[in-house]
Design a protein around this motif. Structure first.
Motif, PDB file in Angstrom:
ATOM      1  N   LEU A   1       0.896  -1.122   0.128  1.00 39.08           N
ATOM      2  CA  LEU A   1       0.162  -0.040   0.148  1.00 39.08           C
ATOM      3  C   LEU A   1       0.865   1.323  -0.073  1.00 39.08           C
ATOM      4  O   LEU A   1       2.007   1.180   0.517  1.00 39.08           O
ATOM      5  N   SER A   2       0.303   2.189  -0.743  1.00 35.59           N
ATOM      6  CA  SER A   2       1.216   3.569  -0.629  1.00 35.59           C
ATOM      7  C   SER A   2       0.967   4.248   0.743  1.00 35.59           C
ATOM      8  O   SER A   2       0.320   3.729   1.683  1.00 35.59           O
ATOM      9  N   ARG A   3       1.621   5.282   0.825  1.00 32.37           N
ATOM     10  CA  ARG A   3       1.653   5.801   2.096  1.00 32.37           C
ATOM     11  C   ARG A   3       0.378   6.162   3.010  1.00 32.37           C
ATOM     12  O   ARG A   3       0.184   6.125   3.949  1.00 32.37           O
ATOM     13  N   VAL A   4      -0.521   6.941   2.122  1.00 35.11           N
ATOM     14  CA  VAL A   4      -1.818   7.326   2.659  1.00 35.11           C
ATOM     15  C   VAL A   4      -2.712   6.099   3.118  1.00 35.11           C
ATOM     16  O   VAL A   4      -3.224   6.116   4.142  1.00 35.11           O
ATOM     17  N   PRO A   5      -2.785   5.232   2.142  1.00 37.91           N
ATOM     18  CA  PRO A   5      -3.973   4.072   2.598  1.00 37.91           C
ATOM     19  C   PRO A   5      -3.072   3.215   3.712  1.00 37.91           C
ATOM     20  O   PRO A   5      -3.784   3.016   4.489  1.00 37.91           O
ATOM     21  N   TYR A   6      -1.849   3.217   3.747  1.00 39.12           N
ATOM     22  CA  TYR A   6      -1.294   2.485   5.019  1.00 39.12           C
ATOM     23  C   TYR A   6      -1.493   2.856   6.115  1.00 39.12           C
ATOM     24  O   TYR A   6      -1.790   2.452   7.182  1.00 39.12           O
ATOM     25  N   ALA A   7      -1.225   4.260   6.150  1.00 36.78           N
ATOM     26  CA  ALA A   7      -1.494   5.072   7.503  1.00 36.78           C
ATOM     27  C   ALA A   7      -3.166   4.966   7.990  1.00 36.78           C
ATOM     28  O   ALA A   7      -3.214   4.919   9.020  1.00 36.78           O
ATOM     29  N   LEU A   8      -3.721   5.229   6.754  1.00 36.19           N
ATOM     30  CA  LEU A   8      -5.417   5.018   7.321  1.00 36.19           C
ATOM     31  C   LEU A   8      -5.599   3.513   7.744  1.00 36.19           C
ATOM     32  O   LEU A   8      -6.518   3.650   8.770  1.00 36.19           O
ATOM     33  N   LEU A   9      -5.270   2.717   7.189  1.00 36.66           N
ATOM     34  CA  LEU A   9      -5.214   1.382   7.552  1.00 36.66           C
ATOM     35  C   LEU A   9      -4.817   1.125   9.021  1.00 36.66           C
ATOM     36  O   LEU A   9      -5.557   0.638   9.905  1.00 36.66           O
TER      37      LEU A   9
END
Length: 72
Positions: A20-28
């Motif tokens: 996952l890229s940075r934003v989706p990983y942080a949101l997850l």
């Protein structure tokens, strides 16, 4: 044999999450953290709906800023 199946499932899930890229990983991470804190809060007495929200936001921000999946 069952352990190999679980190990393979874990590796596929781990690979998918790490891709996952940075934003989706942080949101997850923020979502999973908030759900975990919420589940624990259900077991404790009292009202504490702000804790899971604060933890989710804090974890999402920390993981976005520090980007642990960055391979550089």
């Amino acid at each position: 044999m069952r352990m190999d199946t679980l190990r393979g499932l874990y590796r596929r899930l781990d690979d998918r999450v790490r891709d996952l890229s940075r934003v989706p990983y942080a949101l997850l991470v923020g979502l999973v953290s908030a759900m975990g804190v919420f589940a624990v809060r259900l077991l404790l007495p009292g009202d504490g709906s702000f804790g899971p929200i604060a933890m989710g936001i804090a974890m999402a921000v920390v993981y976005y800023v520090f980007d642990p999946n960055n391979t550089n």
